[in-house]
Design a protein around this motif. Structure first.
Motif, short mmCIF file in Angstrom:
data_model
loop_
_atom_site.label_atom_id
_atom_site.label_comp_id
_atom_site.label_asym_id
_atom_site.label_seq_id
_atom_site.Cartn_x
_atom_site.Cartn_y
_atom_site.Cartn_z
N UNK A 188 0.74 -1.20 0.12
CA UNK A 188 -0.02 -0.02 -0.05
C UNK A 188 1.02 1.34 0.03
N UNK A 189 2.02 1.16 0.63
CA UNK A 189 2.89 2.24 0.49
C UNK A 189 3.14 2.82 -0.55
N UNK A 190 3.82 2.12 -1.47
CA UNK A 190 4.33 2.45 -2.75
C UNK A 190 3.18 2.93 -3.69
N UNK A 191 1.98 2.51 -3.44
CA UNK A 191 0.70 3.11 -4.25
C UNK A 191 0.53 4.27 -3.67
N UNK A 192 0.54 4.51 -2.34
CA UNK A 192 0.17 6.13 -1.91
C UNK A 192 1.04 7.04 -2.29
N UNK A 193 2.29 6.55 -2.46
CA UNK A 193 3.40 7.74 -2.87
C UNK A 193 3.20 7.71 -4.25
N UNK A 194 2.91 6.57 -5.16
CA UNK A 194 2.71 7.13 -6.32
C UNK A 194 1.37 7.89 -6.89
N UNK A 195 0.12 7.46 -6.25
CA UNK A 195 -1.02 8.20 -6.50
C UNK A 195 -0.91 9.66 -5.75
N UNK A 196 -0.20 9.96 -4.56
CA UNK A 196 -0.05 11.25 -4.28
C UNK A 196 0.77 12.29 -5.24
N UNK A 197 1.86 11.72 -5.78
CA UNK A 197 2.49 12.36 -6.67
C UNK A 197 1.70 12.84 -7.87
#
Length: 274
Positions: A146-155
């Motif tokens: 979930x962490x990598x998805x949050x970082x990607x979508x947040x960007x």
């Protein structure tokens, strides 16, 4: 136009492979030639033939049938992982990327700490603490990914919120919910699909790898990674016991990569090649 036709053909091929694999898994009871759990020691380690198109394993079980039923475990588990990962990451990414502030700072520090540890190491550690099982493996992968998805979508959200039409929408009196729903979500939809298509193959690889290590599906469940683990002692004598499950994994991963690559070259929402 010619380049788009090439992209379109590649996309259709990738989607066709994924759809075919999914349908085969869905109709496994009618397609599989044998019971995937049926043990027949008299037919153990048979090479591919008419009775057993992909041969048999060390217990005389039909490898083709086990691969077909393995779709239900590997692909369905990947879909469940993707669903819960999106369910967690999308709201958090929208919150941190749009609202920003102290909440964003705190959540991003947690994400940085999570991403500092290699995915496979953290996943193995979590499954090791909870105990080997399919459910625990799914939980561990979701907790890690979930962490990598949050970082990607947040960007993506941060970039969009800096556009002039977002400021205009705020000045026009639109609520934050309306801005997110009407202006942000449609813009981040396609990049998320492309990222998810590529990551789906990685998730299947993770599932197979953990099952190969004995941390995922437990015997006698037919799962691609577990089948590879069962075949390690017999690979040099009868290579087919490891070859066909490995090819199933490679085919699915390559199809996901093809779909992701072709979608990344074409902006469907705008109707033009990127």
């Amino acid at each position: 136009m010619k380049r788009w036709k090439q992209v379109n053909v590649g996309l259709l091929v990738g989607l066709g492979i994924l759809l075919s694999i999914s349908l085969i898994g869905l109709f496994a009871p009618w397609i599989a030639p044998h019971d995937p759990l049926a043990v027949n020691l008299a037919a153990r380690l048979q090479t591919p033939g008419w009775a057993y198109p992909f041969g048999t394993d060390h217990l005389g079980r039909c490898i083709l049938s086990r691969i077909i039923y393995g779709i239900r475990i590997s692909v369905t588990s990947a879909m469940i992982i993707m669903f819960f990962t999106m369910l967690i990451s999308v709201p958090i990414a929208l919150l941190t990327g749009y609202v920003r502030g102290r909440t964003d700072h705190m959540i991003m520090r947690i994400i940085d700490s999570t991403l500092a540890i290699p995915d496979i190491v953290l996943t193995i550690a979590i499954v090791g603490l909870l105990g080997p099982s399919l459910v625990n493996m799914i939980f561990a992968i979701v907790v890690v990914r979930w962490a990598s998805y949050v970082r990607f979508i947040r960007s993506l959200v941060v970039k969009i919120t800096q556009e002039e039409y977002i400021f205009s929408a705020k000045m026009a009196g639109n609520s934050n919910f309306r801005i997110v729903k009407r202006y942000i979500l449609p813009q981040i939809g396609m990049p998320i699909i492309v990222f998810s298509a590529l990551d789906m193959g990685k998730i299947v690889l993770n599932i197979a790898g953990l099952s190969f290590l004995g941390l995922g599906s437990q015997p006698p469940t037919p799962e691609w990674g577990a089948m590879l683990n069962d075949a390690t002692d017999y690979f040099q004598v009868t290579p087919h016991v490891m070859l066909f499950p490995g090819l199933a994994i490679v085919l699915f991963v390559l199809a996901c990569q093809l779909v992701s690559e072709k979608l990344g070259k074409y902006d469907i929402t705008a109707g033009k090649e990127m």
